[in-house]
Design an enzyme around this catalytic site. Sequence first.
Site, PDB file in Angstrom:
ATOM      1  CE1 TYR A 236     -12.784   6.687   7.162  1.00 39.86           C
ATOM      2  CE2 TYR A 236     -13.605   4.459   7.846  1.00 39.86           C
ATOM      3  CZ  TYR A 236     -12.531   5.169   7.624  1.00 39.86           C
ATOM      4  OH  TYR A 236     -11.393   4.776   7.427  1.00 39.86           O
TER       5      TYR A 236
ATOM      6  CB  SER B  86       1.425   5.801   1.337  1.00 39.69           C
ATOM      7  OG  SER B  86       0.945   6.058   0.049  1.00 39.69           O
ATOM      8  CB  ILE B  87       0.157   4.722   6.826  1.00 36.19           C
ATOM      9  CG1 ILE B  87      -0.661   6.106   7.445  1.00 36.19           C
ATOM     10  CG2 ILE B  87       0.536   3.946   7.849  1.00 36.19           C
ATOM     11  CD1 ILE B  87      -2.109   5.793   7.754  1.00 36.19           C
TER      12      ILE B  87
ATOM     13  CE1 TYR C  81     -10.412   7.951  12.102  1.00 32.75           C
ATOM     14  CE2 TYR C  81     -12.693   7.663  11.188  1.00 32.75           C
ATOM     15  CZ  TYR C  81     -11.710   8.439  11.827  1.00 32.75           C
ATOM     16  OH  TYR C  81     -11.979   9.695  12.347  1.00 32.75           O
TER      17      TYR C  81
ATOM     18  CE  LYS D 130     -10.149   1.115   7.158  1.00 34.92           C
ATOM     19  NZ  LYS D 130      -9.035   0.528   6.528  1.00 34.92           N
TER      20      LYS D 130
ATOM     21  N   GLY E  79       0.801  -1.196   0.119  1.00 37.96           N
ATOM     22  CA  GLY E  79      -0.154   0.045  -0.050  1.00 37.96           C
ATOM     23  C   GLY E  79       0.920   1.315   0.043  1.00 37.96           C
TER      24      GLY E  79
ATOM     25  CB  VAL F 128      -4.879  -2.415   1.321  1.00 36.54           C
ATOM     26  CG1 VAL F 128      -5.838  -2.450  -0.102  1.00 36.54           C
ATOM     27  CG2 VAL F 128      -3.471  -2.726   0.741  1.00 36.54           C
TER      28      VAL F 128
ATOM     29  CG  ASP G  82      -6.538  -6.394  -7.481  1.00 36.73           C
ATOM     30  OD1 ASP G  82      -6.966  -6.403  -6.444  1.00 36.73           O
ATOM     31  OD2 ASP G  82      -7.209  -6.017  -8.557  1.00 36.73           O
TER      32      ASP G  82
HETATM   33  P1  NAI Z   1      -2.940   5.652   0.529  1.00 38.35           P
HETATM   34  O1  NAI Z   1      -4.118   5.935  -0.402  1.00 38.35           O
HETATM   35  O2  NAI Z   1      -1.546   6.222   0.697  1.00 38.35           O
HETATM   36  O3  NAI Z   1      -3.050   3.930   0.838  1.00 38.35           O
HETATM   37  C1  NAI Z   1      -3.930   3.077   0.333  1.00 38.35           C
HETATM   38  C2  NAI Z   1      -3.318   2.010  -0.591  1.00 38.35           C
HETATM   39  O4  NAI Z   1      -4.376   1.094  -0.878  1.00 38.35           O
HETATM   40  C3  NAI Z   1      -3.015   2.680  -1.959  1.00 38.35           C
HETATM   41  O5  NAI Z   1      -1.644   2.500  -2.064  1.00 38.35           O
HETATM   42  C4  NAI Z   1      -3.596   1.798  -2.947  1.00 38.35           C
HETATM   43  O6  NAI Z   1      -2.772   1.666  -4.241  1.00 38.35           O
HETATM   44  C5  NAI Z   1      -3.749   0.495  -2.245  1.00 38.35           C
HETATM   45  N1  NAI Z   1      -4.893  -0.272  -2.887  1.00 38.35           N
HETATM   46  C6  NAI Z   1      -6.079   0.262  -3.273  1.00 38.35           C
HETATM   47  N2  NAI Z   1      -6.643  -0.696  -3.934  1.00 38.35           N
HETATM   48  C7  NAI Z   1      -5.818  -1.878  -3.977  1.00 38.35           C
HETATM   49  C8  NAI Z   1      -6.057  -3.469  -4.630  1.00 38.35           C
HETATM   50  N3  NAI Z   1      -7.068  -3.549  -5.216  1.00 38.35           N
HETATM   51  N4  NAI Z   1      -4.792  -3.891  -4.409  1.00 38.35           N
HETATM   52  C9  NAI Z   1      -3.802  -3.336  -3.736  1.00 38.35           C
HETATM   53  N5  NAI Z   1      -3.600  -2.407  -3.209  1.00 38.35           N
HETATM   54  C10 NAI Z   1      -4.731  -1.519  -3.334  1.00 38.35           C
HETATM   55  O7  NAI Z   1      -3.851   5.836   2.100  1.00 38.35           O
HETATM   56  P2  NAI Z   1      -3.360   5.631   3.641  1.00 38.35           P
HETATM   57  O8  NAI Z   1      -4.017   6.718   4.290  1.00 38.35           O
HETATM   58  O9  NAI Z   1      -1.908   5.443   3.686  1.00 38.35           O
HETATM   59  O10 NAI Z   1      -4.031   4.266   3.867  1.00 38.35           O
HETATM   60  C11 NAI Z   1      -3.369   3.202   4.367  1.00 38.35           C
HETATM   61  C12 NAI Z   1      -4.517   2.557   5.265  1.00 38.35           C
HETATM   62  O11 NAI Z   1      -4.578   3.229   6.345  1.00 38.35           O
HETATM   63  C13 NAI Z   1      -6.001   2.091   4.800  1.00 38.35           C
HETATM   64  O12 NAI Z   1      -6.275   1.090   5.053  1.00 38.35           O
HETATM   65  C14 NAI Z   1      -6.522   3.199   5.363  1.00 38.35           C
HETATM   66  O13 NAI Z   1      -8.185   3.042   5.242  1.00 38.35           O
HETATM   67  C15 NAI Z   1      -6.000   3.327   6.910  1.00 38.35           C
HETATM   68  N6  NAI Z   1      -6.242   4.553   7.610  1.00 38.35           N
HETATM   69  C16 NAI Z   1      -6.209   5.668   6.946  1.00 38.35           C
HETATM   70  C17 NAI Z   1      -6.383   6.839   7.832  1.00 38.35           C
HETATM   71  C18 NAI Z   1      -6.181   8.214   7.193  1.00 38.35           C
HETATM   72  O14 NAI Z   1      -6.841   9.136   7.642  1.00 38.35           O
HETATM   73  N7  NAI Z   1      -5.557   8.541   6.188  1.00 38.35           N
HETATM   74  C19 NAI Z   1      -6.820   6.778   9.224  1.00 38.35           C
HETATM   75  C20 NAI Z   1      -6.849   5.377   9.598  1.00 38.35           C
HETATM   76  C21 NAI Z   1      -6.594   4.207   8.777  1.00 38.35           C
END
Ligand code: NAI
Length: 270
Positions: free
Chosen positions: A160, A21-22, A150, A167, A15, A95, A66
Amino acid sequence: MAYNLLKGKKGIIFGALDEKSIAWRTALRCHEEGAQLVLTNAPVALRMGEINKLAEAVNAPVIGADVTNMDDLKNLFEGAMKHFGGKIDFVLHSVGMSLNVRKNKPYTEIDYGFNQKTLDISAMSLHRVLRTAWDLDAISDWGSVVALTYIAAQRVFPDYNEMADAKALLEGVARNFGYHYGVKKKVRINTISQSPTQTTAGSGVKGFDGFISYAEKMSPLGNASADQCADYCVTLFSDLTKMVTMQNLFHDGGFSFTGVTQAVIDQMGK
Ligand code: NAI
């Protein structure tokens, strides 16, 4: 500061889309702590090309997958084991994606086809990842798997949308698979419930800026950043947290247990 907490450990990071990205932040911290890594993301995300910068910085190969495709996941785990010359010690599942949010469908009017895809990408994908590792016996004894979640899984945050249900399901999978993998291989599985964080996925939530500043005011320590989340992931991948499993761990500056703060009361009185 680095403590060598992951020296000799090998991990797969899902991800990392861009430097916010985290997963990106976590890959950098794991590398600093001495881990060897394999990076993965969806083929469509890899086409952006950003991940190659991270791959260079942490000296890791990138294997596209994927998360809804079992053949891709098998290829990923087999490729990672080949690269490492052995089993995997930790996995970060970072993800998430909501099709209904993307298509501006409110919660009460969701499209169920989109909803199925959302649940598959954002929640059942953890089951798919764990099942793949289980079938290949790819994770070492006492290995550690972390997925990001979350607090909308427990409490209502109206915008959300369907991700709240995703989640809740994700946390359920961590708990239930955590039981089975714990008994079989002492593999531990946890979710980290992170503060709202300015990333591509985060910014998809309607009114996200207001959301972030509200959470900041409602948390005694303020919001946890992506880098701080990365630190927490490192501890969970390390040997210092061996008996922690099947938990949903709040990493939110105290938000989850705060009823109200003086800052919010002051704001309401204005
Ligand atoms: P991000 O957008 O950078 O990361 C999400 C990732 O999921 C992306 O790299 C994307 O390419 C990947 N992804 C989506 N569909 C996919 C698929 N079919 N196969 C493989 N990878 C796929 O955003 P972030 O915020 O770093 O998100 C990472 C996790 O943290 C997620 O689960 C998000 O829900 C969770 N999270 C984020 C918060 C926020 O406020 N940003 C708060 C709490 C949890």
